[in-house]
Scaffold this active site. Structure first.
Site, PDB file in Angstrom:
ATOM      1  N   TYR A  19       0.825   5.348   6.123  1.00  0.00           N
ATOM      2  CA  TYR A  19      -0.452   5.445   6.846  1.00  0.00           C
ATOM      3  C   TYR A  19      -0.299   5.848   8.314  1.00  0.00           C
ATOM      4  O   TYR A  19      -1.286   6.034   9.012  1.00  0.00           O
ATOM      5  CB  TYR A  19      -1.262   4.151   6.707  1.00  0.00           C
ATOM      6  CG  TYR A  19      -0.640   2.937   7.337  1.00  0.00           C
ATOM      7  CD1 TYR A  19       0.151   2.083   6.577  1.00  0.00           C
ATOM      8  CD2 TYR A  19      -0.846   2.633   8.683  1.00  0.00           C
ATOM      9  CE1 TYR A  19       0.720   0.969   7.146  1.00  0.00           C
ATOM     10  CE2 TYR A  19      -0.285   1.519   9.257  1.00  0.00           C
ATOM     11  CZ  TYR A  19       0.498   0.694   8.487  1.00  0.00           C
ATOM     12  OH  TYR A  19       1.070  -0.417   9.063  1.00  0.00           O
ATOM     13  N   LEU A  30      -2.148  -4.707  11.562  1.00  0.00           N
ATOM     14  CA  LEU A  30      -3.541  -4.276  11.764  1.00  0.00           C
ATOM     15  C   LEU A  30      -4.518  -5.283  11.152  1.00  0.00           C
ATOM     16  O   LEU A  30      -5.709  -5.208  11.397  1.00  0.00           O
ATOM     17  CB  LEU A  30      -3.767  -2.912  11.103  1.00  0.00           C
ATOM     18  CG  LEU A  30      -3.271  -1.666  11.829  1.00  0.00           C
ATOM     19  CD1 LEU A  30      -3.479  -0.439  10.948  1.00  0.00           C
ATOM     20  CD2 LEU A  30      -4.008  -1.469  13.143  1.00  0.00           C
ATOM     21  N   GLY A  42       9.012  -1.395  -3.168  1.00  0.00           N
ATOM     22  CA  GLY A  42       7.966  -2.406  -3.320  1.00  0.00           C
ATOM     23  C   GLY A  42       6.571  -1.803  -3.464  1.00  0.00           C
ATOM     24  O   GLY A  42       5.758  -2.283  -4.270  1.00  0.00           O
ATOM     25  N   ASP A  89      -2.480  -6.427  -3.182  1.00  0.00           N
ATOM     26  CA  ASP A  89      -1.856  -5.101  -3.020  1.00  0.00           C
ATOM     27  C   ASP A  89      -2.146  -4.302  -4.291  1.00  0.00           C
ATOM     28  O   ASP A  89      -2.429  -3.105  -4.237  1.00  0.00           O
ATOM     29  CB  ASP A  89      -0.330  -5.210  -2.868  1.00  0.00           C
ATOM     30  CG  ASP A  89       0.076  -5.854  -1.552  1.00  0.00           C
ATOM     31  OD1 ASP A  89      -0.647  -5.669  -0.561  1.00  0.00           O
ATOM     32  OD2 ASP A  89       1.108  -6.555  -1.535  1.00  0.00           O
ATOM     33  N   LYS A 139       6.532 -12.782   0.290  1.00  0.00           N
ATOM     34  CA  LYS A 139       5.633 -12.616  -0.864  1.00  0.00           C
ATOM     35  C   LYS A 139       6.158 -13.286  -2.142  1.00  0.00           C
ATOM     36  O   LYS A 139       5.381 -13.800  -2.932  1.00  0.00           O
ATOM     37  CB  LYS A 139       5.392 -11.134  -1.151  1.00  0.00           C
ATOM     38  CG  LYS A 139       4.561 -10.447  -0.073  1.00  0.00           C
ATOM     39  CD  LYS A 139       4.274  -9.003  -0.446  1.00  0.00           C
ATOM     40  CE  LYS A 139       3.554  -8.300   0.683  1.00  0.00           C
ATOM     41  NZ  LYS A 139       3.034  -6.995   0.319  1.00  0.00           N
ATOM     42  N   THR A 186       2.996 -11.602   3.952  1.00  0.00           N
ATOM     43  CA  THR A 186       3.663 -10.304   3.897  1.00  0.00           C
ATOM     44  C   THR A 186       5.183 -10.463   3.905  1.00  0.00           C
ATOM     45  O   THR A 186       5.703 -11.580   3.834  1.00  0.00           O
ATOM     46  CB  THR A 186       3.116  -9.352   5.000  1.00  0.00           C
ATOM     47  OG1 THR A 186       3.610  -8.041   4.740  1.00  0.00           O
ATOM     48  CG2 THR A 186       3.516  -9.785   6.400  1.00  0.00           C
TER      49      THR A 186
END
Ligand code: ATR
Length: 283
Positions: A225, A15, A129, A101, A65, A61
């Site tokens: 989400y 997104l 994570g 994050d 990371k 991502t």
């Protein structure tokens, strides 16, 4: 035109381009946020390309990371502590790594629920994570206590051992332990950082806590989400608690990244609105 984008392995559902490009447009910054999908052996070369004058940097991502952490020239304090970065900023050819994050999670608590974590009691479900990023932020904010409830208790033990702070603030139990009610009912903040409740999973319709296990005066944050309102958030609403949707964690890591790249305030509501519209159009 400035360039920025996201590094990852499987990004077709990301997104980030949706809400980042809205933010650039809103702030009238001539930049394009792209999706950069590639395999591990290309990472070093891709990181070096970020030093170009027209590059703002990148998001990073899974699964890069930790690897990208070793490839930048400088690191922000939080990134150093957690050992992973999700944001790279290009400062005239020098690359600095950040972990938004962590910072975005804390900022979302403050801005969406006016929740100040200092001195509070927190119950976190999960030890992966996402739980790790949330706990780092909460420890830095000097919470009073954190209970980590996980299906695999050993994993929670390993996770908290990573924190070089007073271990007395932590307690651990199984997510299925009956004593969880006692703890949840005394919590100021409850976070779901497990995948329970995630759409298309075998636990899609499950909540780890029922309404009678949630106090009315607490904040419940589900890091899942999709769906926007998970079964846990439904239970929280029934209990009269305040809720924070997982989409906010995603938005606020992006908000913090945007502000690091541009030095401008991000249009938070526009980014959220656009992400939600896009997300709903996917069904
Ligand atoms: P992330 O990086 O998103 O945190 P992860 O590292 O795979 O993902 O962690 C997923 C979390 O969801 C873990 O805490 C996992 O519990 P285990 O450590 O016991 O595997 C939790 N989880 C996944 N499925 C679950 C289920 N059916 N019931 C309870 N917890 C579950």
């Amino acid at each position: 035109m400035y360039q920025v984008g996201i590094f990852g392995e499987k990004l077709s559902h990301s997104l980030s381009p949706v809400f980042q490009n809205v933010a650039f447009k809103y702030c009238q910054i001539p930049a394009l946020y792209e999706v950069w999908e590639f395999s591990k052996d290309e990472l070093y070369e891709r990181v070096n390309l970020l030093r170009k004058p027209n590059s703002l940097g990148a998001n990073v991502t899974i699964p890069y990371k930790e690897l990208a952490y070793d490839m930048v020239d400088d690191l922000d304090e939080t990134a150093k502590q957690i050992g992973a970065i999700n944001t790279i900023v290009n400062n005239s050819g020098k690359l600095k790594g950040y972990n938004t994050d962590v910072s975005g999670f804390i900022r979302s608590l403050k801005e969406i629920a006016s929740f100040d974590p200092t001195g509070k009691n927190v119950l976190i479900l999960g030890a992966g994570g996402a739980a790790r990023a949330a706990i780092f932020g909460l420890v830095n904010q000097k919470v009073n206590s954190i209970t980590v409830a996980n299906r695999t208790v050993d994993r929670a033990v390993k996770l908290i051992n990573d924190f070089g702070v007073d271990q007395e603030i932590f307690s651990i139990l199984s997510v299925y332990d009956e004593k969880i009610s006692e703890i949840s009912l005394k919590s100021d903040l409850i976070i779901n950082a497990t995948s329970v409740g995630m759409k298309h999973s075998s636990m899609e319709f499950e909540s780890l806590l029922s309404p009678d296990q949630i106090p009315a005066n607490c904040v419940v944050y589900d890091i899942v989400y999709n769906p926007l309102i998970t079964p846990l958030l439904k239970s929280a609403q029934e209990a009269g608690a305040e809720i924070i949707q997982g989409l906010w964690m995603l938005i606020f890591q992006g908000v913090d990244s945007f502000e690091l790249w541009t030095g401008k305030s991000a249009p938070v509501q526009n980014m959220y609105q656009k992400a939600m519209e896009h997300f709903k159009s996917l069904g």
